[in-house]
Design an enzyme around this catalytic site. Structure first.
Site, PDB file in Angstrom:
ATOM      1  N   ASP A   1     -20.512  60.710  -3.247  1.00  4.61           N
ATOM      2  CA  ASP A   1     -19.470  60.462  -4.839  1.00  4.61           C
ATOM      3  C   ASP A   1     -19.754  59.668  -5.637  1.00  4.61           C
ATOM      4  O   ASP A   1     -20.743  59.028  -5.921  1.00  4.61           O
ATOM      5  CB  ASP A   1     -17.992  59.788  -3.399  1.00  4.61           C
ATOM      6  N   LYS A   2     -19.034  59.783  -7.163  1.00  8.79           N
ATOM      7  CA  LYS A   2     -18.861  59.325  -8.298  1.00  8.79           C
ATOM      8  C   LYS A   2     -19.551  57.553  -8.029  1.00  8.79           C
ATOM      9  O   LYS A   2     -20.500  56.890  -8.530  1.00  8.79           O
ATOM     10  CB  LYS A   2     -18.137  59.423  -9.326  1.00  8.79           C
TER      11      LYS A   2
END
Length: 304
Positions: A138-139
Site C-alpha cells: 500500500d502507498k
C-alpha cells in the site's frame, strides 16, 4: 495482429495451460492469465477465467493486445536499495510512495524511479504500467519490495508468491494492550459486500492466516510482529482490526477514538520488515531486513 482461433481436440485442460502449450511457450502463463482476466480471450464468444476446463469442440479466440509504449517518465528519485544484481533488486520503499502510476498518481511513483535507475531493464509481465512489479505494498506501508529485471525472474518469483514460499514479516503499532505473547488469526478475507474499496472477514472469502507476536506492550497500545502465511489484500489491517486492534493511523479500518494529540500519525503504522525468498537464478535462499522508518520510530518513542 489477427486473432488466434483454437478448437480443442480433447477435454479437461485448464484454459491458461492449453493456451501456453499451443503458443509454444512464446508467452508466459502469467501474461496469458492477464489476457484472460482482461477479456482478450473468449470461449464460445464468452469471457471466462484461467481455470476454465476446456472441452472438445470449444471455440477459443485469443486477441493478443498491442504492446503499448511506456509513456511514463523516468524520474531521478533516490532509492534505498537493500540488494541488487542483474536479475532483481530489493527496495526499502518509504511511506507515502505509490508503487505504480494510476488514477491520481502519474508521477513520483516507485516505477518512475525504477525506470531511471534500471534504464529500461525491467520485466514486462506486469504490463506497461507496472514494469518489474512482482507484488505490491500500500502507498502508506513502508518496507521491502522485490523488483524483477527480466521475465524469467518475474515468472519464478510470482510462483513463489503463489505457493506461499516467500517469507514476509511485518511490524505494526496497534490500538489496545495485548497481554498474550503470541496468537494466530485464521479468518477468510474477501471484498466488502458494500464498500468495494475495502476488504472484510467473510465466510465466502479466501483463506488467510496471520501469526502475531507481541514485541512490546504499552498502556493502550502494542508493538507487534506479523508473519504472513497468505497474501490477501489488506490482510494484516483486516485481521488485526477484527480482533479489536486496528493499526494506528489506519483511516480505512481504524477507530475514530483513541488517536489524538501526540499519537496522531499521518499513515497506518505498518512496515514490511523482513523479506526472504529463493533467488530464481542461483536457487539459494536470500533474506533482507528493512530498518524501521523514522516516523515509526518516533511514534514508538512517544509510546514509550
Amino acid at each position: 495482429m489477427p486473432p488466434f482461433i483454437f478448437h480443442p481436440l480433447s477435454s479437461g485442460d485448464r484454459l491458461d495451460h492449453f493456451l501456453a502449450h499451443h503458443l509454444k511457450g512464446e508467452h508466459s502463463r502469467s501474461l496469458i492469465q492477464k489476457w484472460i482476466k482482461s477479456g482478450h480471450v473468449t470461449v464460445n464468444e464468452i469471457k471466462t477465467h484461467a481455470s476454465y476446463s476446456v472441452k472438445e469442440g470449444d471455440k477459443i479466440i485469443l486477441v493478443i493486445p498491442e504492446v503499448q509504449p511506456v509513456t511514463m517518465g523516468a524520474e531521478d528519485i533516490p532509492l534505498s536499495i537493500l540488494y541488487e544484481d542483474s536479475d532483481l533488486l530489493v527496495v526499502n520503499k518509504p511511506p507515502g510512495m505509490v508503487i505504480h502510476p494510476g488514477a491520481g498518481h502519474t508521477e513520483h511513483t516507485l516505477v518512475n524511479a525504477l525506470l531511471s535507475h534500471c534504464r529500461g531493464s525491467l520485466s514486462g509481465i506486469g504490463g506497461f504500467e507496472r514494469p518489474g512489479i512482482v507484488h505490491r505494498l500500500d502507498k502508506d506501508t513502508s518496507g521491502c519490495i522485490i523488483v524483477a529485471k527480466n521475465d524469467f525472474t518475474h515468472e519464478l518469483l510470482s510462483k513463489q508468491f503463489q505457493s506461499r514460499d516467500i517469507k514476509k514479516v511485518y511490524r505494526a503499532l496497534v490500538h489496545g494492550r495485548i497481554d498474550q505473547p503470541k496468537f494466530s488469526i485464521n479468518l477468510p478475507i474477501g471484498r466488502h459486500p458494500h464498500h468495494r474499496q475495502k476488504m472484510a472477514i467473510l465466510e465466502s472469502g479466501r483463506p488467510a492466516l496471520t501469526d502475531v507476536i507481541v514485541v512490546e506492550k504499552f498502556t493502550h497500545f502494542s508493538h507487534v510482529e506479523c508473519w504472513l502465511h497468505s497474501g490477501r489484500t489488506h490482510q494484516i489491517r483486516v485481521h488485526l482490526t477484527s480482533k479489536g486492534h486496528a493499526l494506528l493511523g489506519d483511516k480505512v479500518y481504524g477507530r475514530a477514538r483513541g488517536q489524538t494529540g501526540a499519537l496522531e500519525t499521518q499513515r497506518q503504522m505498518l512496515h514490511a520488515m523482513v523479506l526472504g525468498f529463493k533467488h530464481p537464478r542461483s536457487e539459494k535462499w536470500i533474506e533482507f531486513t528493512a530498518p524501521l522508518p523514522e516516523d515509526f520510530l518516533k511514534t514508538l518513542s512517544k509510546l514509550k
